[in-house]
Enzyme design. Structure first.
Site, PDB file in Angstrom:
ATOM      1  N   GLU A 140       0.809  -1.234   0.000  1.00  0.00           N
ATOM      2  CA  GLU A 140       0.000   0.000   0.000  1.00  0.00           C
ATOM      3  C   GLU A 140       0.834   1.272   0.000  1.00  0.00           C
ATOM      4  O   GLU A 140       0.603   2.192   0.796  1.00  0.00           O
ATOM      5  CB  GLU A 140      -0.953  -0.025   1.197  1.00  0.00           C
ATOM      6  CG  GLU A 140      -1.877  -1.247   1.191  1.00  0.00           C
ATOM      7  CD  GLU A 140      -2.783  -1.361   2.415  1.00  0.00           C
ATOM      8  OE1 GLU A 140      -3.437  -2.419   2.557  1.00  0.00           O
ATOM      9  OE2 GLU A 140      -2.819  -0.414   3.223  1.00  0.00           O
ATOM     10  N   GLU A 245      -6.152 -10.775  -0.975  1.00  0.00           N
ATOM     11  CA  GLU A 245      -6.936 -10.551   0.253  1.00  0.00           C
ATOM     12  C   GLU A 245      -8.426 -10.519  -0.085  1.00  0.00           C
ATOM     13  O   GLU A 245      -9.164  -9.632   0.333  1.00  0.00           O
ATOM     14  CB  GLU A 245      -6.483  -9.237   0.925  1.00  0.00           C
ATOM     15  CG  GLU A 245      -4.998  -9.200   1.253  1.00  0.00           C
ATOM     16  CD  GLU A 245      -4.546  -7.933   1.961  1.00  0.00           C
ATOM     17  OE1 GLU A 245      -3.328  -7.716   2.018  1.00  0.00           O
ATOM     18  OE2 GLU A 245      -5.407  -7.187   2.467  1.00  0.00           O
TER      19      GLU A 245
HETATM   20  O1  G3I Z   1      -3.678  -7.531  19.196  1.00  0.00           O
HETATM   21  C1  G3I Z   1      -4.493  -6.500  19.698  1.00  0.00           C
HETATM   22  C2  G3I Z   1      -5.109  -6.957  21.010  1.00  0.00           C
HETATM   23  O2  G3I Z   1      -4.062  -7.104  21.969  1.00  0.00           O
HETATM   24  C3  G3I Z   1      -6.102  -5.907  21.489  1.00  0.00           C
HETATM   25  O3  G3I Z   1      -6.749  -6.389  22.669  1.00  0.00           O
HETATM   26  C4  G3I Z   1      -7.167  -5.692  20.388  1.00  0.00           C
HETATM   27  C5  G3I Z   1      -8.144  -4.643  20.837  1.00  0.00           C
HETATM   28  O4  G3I Z   1      -8.243  -3.597  19.984  1.00  0.00           O
HETATM   29  O5  G3I Z   1      -6.504  -5.246  19.167  1.00  0.00           O
HETATM   30  C6  G3I Z   1      -5.627  -6.251  18.683  1.00  0.00           C
HETATM   31  O6  G3I Z   1      -5.006  -5.741  17.560  1.00  0.00           O
HETATM   32  C7  G3I Z   1      -5.878  -5.748  16.405  1.00  0.00           C
HETATM   33  C8  G3I Z   1      -5.224  -6.640  15.327  1.00  0.00           C
HETATM   34  O7  G3I Z   1      -5.984  -6.541  14.102  1.00  0.00           O
HETATM   35  C9  G3I Z   1      -5.173  -8.095  15.747  1.00  0.00           C
HETATM   36  O8  G3I Z   1      -6.459  -8.603  15.896  1.00  0.00           O
HETATM   37  C10 G3I Z   1      -5.935  -4.303  15.898  1.00  0.00           C
HETATM   38  O9  G3I Z   1      -6.674  -3.530  16.860  1.00  0.00           O
HETATM   39  C11 G3I Z   1      -6.677  -4.268  14.548  1.00  0.00           C
HETATM   40  O10 G3I Z   1      -6.597  -2.956  13.979  1.00  0.00           O
HETATM   41  C12 G3I Z   1      -5.977  -5.233  13.567  1.00  0.00           C
HETATM   42  O11 G3I Z   1      -6.740  -5.208  12.403  1.00  0.00           O
HETATM   43  C13 G3I Z   1      -6.048  -5.790  11.280  1.00  0.00           C
HETATM   44  C14 G3I Z   1      -5.785  -4.689  10.250  1.00  0.00           C
HETATM   45  O12 G3I Z   1      -5.192  -5.287   9.070  1.00  0.00           O
HETATM   46  C15 G3I Z   1      -4.855  -3.635  10.804  1.00  0.00           C
HETATM   47  O13 G3I Z   1      -4.438  -2.780   9.832  1.00  0.00           O
HETATM   48  C16 G3I Z   1      -7.002  -6.829  10.664  1.00  0.00           C
HETATM   49  O14 G3I Z   1      -7.155  -7.930  11.582  1.00  0.00           O
HETATM   50  C17 G3I Z   1      -6.434  -7.352   9.337  1.00  0.00           C
HETATM   51  O15 G3I Z   1      -7.414  -8.156   8.682  1.00  0.00           O
HETATM   52  C18 G3I Z   1      -6.099  -6.155   8.434  1.00  0.00           C
HETATM   53  O16 G3I Z   1      -5.508  -6.649   7.248  1.00  0.00           O
HETATM   54  C19 G3I Z   1      -5.123  -5.673   6.265  1.00  0.00           C
HETATM   55  C20 G3I Z   1      -3.925  -6.226   5.533  1.00  0.00           C
HETATM   56  O17 G3I Z   1      -2.891  -6.487   6.427  1.00  0.00           O
HETATM   57  C21 G3I Z   1      -3.478  -5.260   4.452  1.00  0.00           C
HETATM   58  N1  G3I Z   1      -4.579  -4.893   3.567  1.00  0.00           N
HETATM   59  C22 G3I Z   1      -5.808  -4.447   4.187  1.00  0.00           C
HETATM   60  C23 G3I Z   1      -6.260  -5.455   5.250  1.00  0.00           C
HETATM   61  C24 G3I Z   1      -7.534  -4.965   5.889  1.00  0.00           C
HETATM   62  O18 G3I Z   1      -7.298  -3.748   6.583  1.00  0.00           O
END
Ligand code: G3I
Length: 353
Positions: A140, A245
């Site tokens: 990205e 994805e």
């Molecule tokens: O690990 C923490 C946890 O300790 C905490 O309790 C919880 C509460 O908020 O958050 C957890 O972290 C989360 C993480 O996923 C793991 O579950 C983050 O808040 C959350 O923002 C994160 O979201 C991920 C996102 O990328 C972040 O940018 C999504 O699961 C994941 O599907 C998403 O994937 C991205 C690709 O990497 C790149 N392309 C877009 C795609 C969708 O955004």
């Protein structure tokens, strides 16, 4: 394969390309046996949804934490899944300390950031040398208007950060495939900018094997003609094309929503969460038609596409239940909340027979 021919996504699509899914930490920690069963039966590769990203692997300066990611790689080995690495350099989920010089106020210098990117890639790619089939090296970095994202990487190092990343990744594991990955890749301006990026890297003698079209799609986006043009354009640059994805957001979204930038966040309203108790028949049919329209394109372009990867296994685990509005009930994947294949899976298998 049974005498009746392909019965699984892996048997059908696996003849032409890798077929995979994003796996979350609970699944790779072995806490979801239903996920194990679906992955073993239908998929031949996997990518970690979060645990191989810089903020997880490099929580503090000089510290690398491979515990969760090592479990993921072992999990893949146990379930005969090729491992895809996601991701090495990205503006999101990068550790804050990367961009500062230790004193929160002062940004890191160009040289310091360069050294940190190189050290991270050498250490991570080196740690998984020979175990990762290919890496999303840069994720990205280009905006929908074709300009470079004004990330701390670009602001300090310009386009050079991309060359540094690909050169270093290749040096760290000369056998690993290297990819550029992004969303909204059917837009003309972005398509042309990504083609320029690929050609520039090749002109500099740097290895790049593929371009990842994330494909966070909806029922009426992207325009499928433009989507196909992008598959052809990237293939014409002499690289593999991957659908990295894949999911289909079936829920109505607020004004101004778009792309896949995680920063977007809107308030939950019932009108944006209308299918809590299941999809109505007509919406389910519309969704199936969209899946078939996409897989008909993938089948038509099977000579150019080297991987089709869903962004999750079952509807219940999808990031689209929490984005861009937390607390919704979405149906974006091919397996339902009980990890059962949706009827459209059989139609897809028949297509690839
Ligand atoms: O690990 C923490 C946890 O300790 C905490 O309790 C919880 C509460 O908020 O958050 C957890 O972290 C989360 C993480 O996923 C793991 O579950 C983050 O808040 C959350 O923002 C994160 O979201 C991920 C996102 O990328 C972040 O940018 C999504 O699961 C994941 O599907 C998403 O994937 C991205 C690709 O990497 C790149 N392309 C877009 C795609 C969708 O955004």
């Amino acid at each position: 394969m049974s005498p009746a021919g392909a019965q699984t996504l892996k048997e059908a699509i696996g003849k032409y390309c890798l077929i995979g899914a994003a796996v979350n930490q609970w699944q790779s920690d072995g806490q979801v046996p239903e996920a194990d069963a679906v992955l073993e039966k239908h998929f031949n590769c996997a990518v970690a949804e979060n645990c191989m990203k810089p903020e997880t692997l490099a929580p503090a300066e000089g510290i690398f934490d491979f515990r969760v990611a090592d479990k993921f790689v072992n999990y893949c080995r146990q379930h005969n899944l090729k491992v895809l690495g996601h991701c090495l350099v990205w503006h999101s989920q990068a550790p804050d300390w990367w961009f500062t010089n230790g004193y929160a106020a002062a940004p890191a210098s160009k040289e310091v950031l360069k050294e940190r990117i190189i050290k991270h890639i050498k250490t991570v790619v080196g740690h998984y040398k020979g175990q990762v089939h290919g890496w999303d090296v840069v994720n990205e970095a280009i905006m929908d208007d074709g300009s470079f994202r004004k990330s701390p990487y670009y602001n300090l190092l310009g386009e050079e950060f991309i060359e540094i990343a690909f050169r270093t990744a290749h040096e760290a594991d000369p056998d690993a495939e290297l990819y550029y990955n992004d969303y909204s890749m059917s837009g003309q301006a972005k398509r042309e900018a990504v083609c320029r990026l690929v050609r520039n890297l090749k002109a500099k003698g740097l290895r790049i094997d593929g371009v990842g079209m994330q494909s966070h799609n909806g029922l009426d986006y992207p325009n499928l003609e433009e989507y196909e043009k992008s598959i052809d354009a990237f293939a014409a640059c002499g690289v593999k094309v991957m659908i990295t994805e894949l999911d289909i957001n079936v829920l109505p979204n607020p004004e101004g929503f778009g792309g896949a930038d995680i920063a977007q966040n809107f308030e939950l309203q019932q009108k944006y969460n209308p299918y809590v108790n299941g999809l109505p028949k007509d919406k389910a049919r519309e969704l199936d038609e969209r899946w078939m329209a996409l897989f008909n394109i993938y089948y038509k372009h099977r000579a150019q596409i080297s991987r089709i990867n869903l962004w999750g296994i079952s509807d219940g685990g999808s990031w689209l239940n929490g984005w861009p509005i937390k607390g919704r009930t979405n149906y974006p994947l091919l397996f339902d909340r009980q990890y059962q294949p949706k009827p459209v899976v059989n139609e897809i298998i028949k297509l690839y027979k």
